[in-house]
Every structure is written in structure tokens, then in C-alpha cells.
Design a protein around this motif. Structure first.
Motif, mmCIF file in Angstrom:
data_model
loop_
_atom_site.group_PDB
_atom_site.id
_atom_site.type_symbol
_atom_site.label_atom_id
_atom_site.label_comp_id
_atom_site.label_asym_id
_atom_site.label_seq_id
_atom_site.Cartn_x
_atom_site.Cartn_y
_atom_site.Cartn_z
ATOM 1 N N GLY A 123 8.917 5.322 4.875
ATOM 2 C CA GLY A 123 8.662 6.009 3.606
ATOM 3 C C GLY A 123 9.879 6.069 2.703
ATOM 4 N N PRO A 165 1.516 -2.490 -3.250
ATOM 5 C CA PRO A 165 1.039 -1.203 -2.706
ATOM 6 C C PRO A 165 0.182 -1.375 -1.444
ATOM 7 N N SER A 166 -0.571 -2.466 -1.363
ATOM 8 C CA SER A 166 -1.371 -2.727 -0.159
ATOM 9 C C SER A 166 -0.479 -3.069 1.034
ATOM 10 N N HIS A 223 2.579 -1.889 1.457
ATOM 11 C CA HIS A 223 3.129 -0.582 1.866
ATOM 12 C C HIS A 223 2.115 0.189 2.703
ATOM 13 N N SER A 224 0.893 0.253 2.215
ATOM 14 C CA SER A 224 -0.153 1.025 2.887
ATOM 15 C C SER A 224 -0.432 0.488 4.291
ATOM 16 N N LYS A 225 -0.548 -0.816 4.409
ATOM 17 C CA LYS A 225 -0.846 -1.417 5.714
ATOM 18 C C LYS A 225 0.294 -1.181 6.705
ATOM 19 N N LYS A 258 7.985 1.474 6.193
ATOM 20 C CA LYS A 258 7.299 2.259 7.232
ATOM 21 C C LYS A 258 7.831 3.693 7.301
ATOM 22 N N LYS A 278 2.411 1.316 6.726
ATOM 23 C CA LYS A 278 2.454 2.736 7.095
ATOM 24 C C LYS A 278 1.330 3.114 8.051
ATOM 25 N N ARG A 279 0.193 2.394 7.990
ATOM 26 C CA ARG A 279 -0.944 2.682 8.883
ATOM 27 C C ARG A 279 -0.706 2.199 10.303
#
Length: 158
Positions: A34, A83-84, A86-88, A32, A90-91
């Protein structure tokens, strides 16, 4: 699957794993923020993700035993890609990696609405080695992105 295919999803929450919930939580917190993960943290994340594989082997068999095979148009299973994940994370400001509900998922496409509703009811009411947690009915109340499926969420019990 085309627009005339009706879908319901099974999502599985992992209750127990060889990697502690606090360790997974710390990895999620680093994602989260980064931060780059260490090699050991990446290995732990991969191992935690892979711990869902046995569950993904269980539900397709169960679904094809319980649901009228002629009504099934498509059946797919997947582990959420790193990667999904990570993306979720961070959103979302509040989502914790240890409570992410869609690491493992089974998607079943059915030929019509009545088959989808019957399949969801059958799966929800049938005995399972995992605990039924909740149902999200996006068929009755579609999501903004157009999702009109029914999601059943199970928690693994070891």
C-alpha cells in the motif's frame, strides 16, 4: 457479447523487458504494502506495461489468419490498467507483479461452442513466436464467477 457467445482468451507473460524482473518485483512489493510509488517507479511500471504492446499487435493478426473469420463474433485486446494491477496485487498474498499472467490479453468471442474449441485447438497447435505455457479450461470446469472460457497462456520469447 451475449450469453450465446463463447470466448477464449490469450494471455501473455513477458519474459524479457528493458526493466529488470527484480525492479518490477520491488515495485509490486511496494504496491502490495500500500505504499505510494515514486515518480521513477510509476514511470518504470508504465514502461513495463507498455512493453506488452507489440505482443498485442501480433496475436490479433495471427488469430484472424488462423481462425475461421465467419465464426468470430468479437475480437478485443487490452493492457491491464494500472488500478487493476494494484487491486489484483493487493488481493493476492503470493502473486508477484513480475509473474502476473494477464497484463496483456486478447479476447475472442465465437459464435458457438464448436467454433471456440476449434479456435483454441488451432491457436494452441499453431507455430508462434512465443512459447505456449498452459491452458486453463473453464469451459469444461466453469469458475465460480461463471467464466466458461478457455484461456491460453503464452510466454514472450525475445
Amino acid at each position: 457479447m451475449d450469453q450465446n457467445t463463447y470466448v477464449f482468451l490469450l494471455k501473455i507473460i513477458q519474459l524479457k523487458c528493458m526493466i529488470s524482473k527484480s525492479k518490477i518485483g520491488k515495485i509490486g512489493d511496494r504496491i502490495k504494502r500500500g505504499e505510494f510509488l515514486t515518480k521513477a517507479e510509476n514511470t518504470n511500471l508504465q514502461d513495463w506495461r507498455k512493453s506488452f504492446v507489440p505482443i498485442l499487435d501480433y496475436y490479433p493478426k495471427k488469430a484472424t489468419q488462423k481462425i475461421d473469420e465467419e465464426s468470430i463474433v468479437a475480437l478485443g485486446k487490452r493492457l491491464k490498467r494500472i488500478p487493476s494491477i494494484h487491486s489484483k496485487l493487493k488481493r493476492s498474498k503470493t502473486l508477484r507483479l513480475s509473474s502476473m499472467q494477464d497484463i496483456a490479453g486478447l479476447r475472442i468471442g465465437l459464435k458457438n461452442q464448436s467454433a471456440m474449441l476449434a479456435a483454441a485447438n488451432t491457436m494452441r497447435s499453431s507455430q508462434s513466436k512465443n512459447k505456449f505455457k498452459r491452458m486453463y479450461d473453464y469451459h469444461s470446469q466453469p469458475k465460480e464467477d461463471g467464466d466458461r472460457s478457455i484461456h491460453l497462456v503464452y510466454q514472450s520469447v525475445k
